[in-house]
Motif scaffolding. Sequence first.
Motif, PDB file in Angstrom:
ATOM      1  N   LEU A 106       0.823  -1.215   0.000  1.00  0.00           N
ATOM      2  CA  LEU A 106       0.000   0.000   0.000  1.00  0.00           C
ATOM      3  C   LEU A 106       0.858   1.268   0.000  1.00  0.00           C
ATOM      4  N   LEU A 107       1.917   1.264   0.791  1.00  0.00           N
ATOM      5  CA  LEU A 107       2.803   2.426   0.830  1.00  0.00           C
ATOM      6  C   LEU A 107       3.537   2.620  -0.496  1.00  0.00           C
ATOM      7  N   THR A 108       3.968   1.516  -1.104  1.00  0.00           N
ATOM      8  CA  THR A 108       4.650   1.596  -2.398  1.00  0.00           C
ATOM      9  C   THR A 108       3.715   2.139  -3.467  1.00  0.00           C
ATOM     10  N   GLU A 109       2.483   1.637  -3.502  1.00  0.00           N
ATOM     11  CA  GLU A 109       1.505   2.118  -4.483  1.00  0.00           C
ATOM     12  C   GLU A 109       1.197   3.605  -4.282  1.00  0.00           C
ATOM     13  N   ALA A 110       1.067   4.023  -3.038  1.00  0.00           N
ATOM     14  CA  ALA A 110       0.808   5.432  -2.751  1.00  0.00           C
ATOM     15  C   ALA A 110       1.982   6.295  -3.215  1.00  0.00           C
TER      16      ALA A 110
ATOM     17  N   ARG B 206       4.091   5.581  -5.616  1.00  0.00           N
ATOM     18  CA  ARG B 206       4.070   5.602  -7.086  1.00  0.00           C
ATOM     19  C   ARG B 206       3.039   6.597  -7.598  1.00  0.00           C
ATOM     20  N   LYS B 207       1.840   6.554  -7.036  1.00  0.00           N
ATOM     21  CA  LYS B 207       0.764   7.443  -7.488  1.00  0.00           C
ATOM     22  C   LYS B 207       1.115   8.907  -7.279  1.00  0.00           C
ATOM     23  N   GLN B 208       1.889   9.197  -6.263  1.00  0.00           N
ATOM     24  CA  GLN B 208       2.300  10.568  -5.972  1.00  0.00           C
ATOM     25  C   GLN B 208       3.553  10.980  -6.739  1.00  0.00           C
ATOM     26  N   GLY B 209       4.104  10.050  -7.514  1.00  0.00           N
ATOM     27  CA  GLY B 209       5.297  10.358  -8.298  1.00  0.00           C
ATOM     28  C   GLY B 209       6.570  10.411  -7.480  1.00  0.00           C
ATOM     29  N   ARG B 210       6.557   9.806  -6.319  1.00  0.00           N
ATOM     30  CA  ARG B 210       7.731   9.824  -5.452  1.00  0.00           C
ATOM     31  C   ARG B 210       8.557   8.558  -5.570  1.00  0.00           C
TER      32      ARG B 210
ATOM     33  N   VAL C 131       8.364  -5.613 -14.935  1.00  0.00           N
ATOM     34  CA  VAL C 131       8.339  -6.799 -14.079  1.00  0.00           C
ATOM     35  C   VAL C 131       7.226  -6.665 -13.043  1.00  0.00           C
ATOM     36  N   ASP C 132       7.107  -5.495 -12.412  1.00  0.00           N
ATOM     37  CA  ASP C 132       6.078  -5.273 -11.403  1.00  0.00           C
ATOM     38  C   ASP C 132       4.682  -5.362 -12.004  1.00  0.00           C
ATOM     39  N   GLU C 133       4.489  -4.812 -13.209  1.00  0.00           N
ATOM     40  CA  GLU C 133       3.180  -4.866 -13.859  1.00  0.00           C
ATOM     41  C   GLU C 133       2.806  -6.303 -14.193  1.00  0.00           C
ATOM     42  N   GLN C 134       3.767  -7.080 -14.659  1.00  0.00           N
ATOM     43  CA  GLN C 134       3.511  -8.484 -14.966  1.00  0.00           C
ATOM     44  C   GLN C 134       3.150  -9.251 -13.699  1.00  0.00           C
TER      45      GLN C 134
END
Length: 67
Positions: free
Chosen positions: A37-41, A43-47, A57-60
């Motif tokens: 959850l922290l990683t996704e947040a 990413r969404k914030q561009g950090r 790899v992560d998307e797969q």
Amino acid sequence: MTQKKRFLLRLDNKLYEILEKWSADELRSVNAQIEYLLTEAARKQGRWKEDKQQKVVDEQKTETEDA
């Protein structure tokens, strides 16, 4: 494998219960769910900056988990 930072995290009991159920639904540990959850947040914030290969790899991996 990258060394992970350890630290103490205090959570409200209700929030922990929610995370516990949520992580069980997604077949993760509570710790892995919080990290996800922290990683996704981030990413969404561009950090969260990563190279294109790691993103593929992560998307797969996400697609495989969703299937």
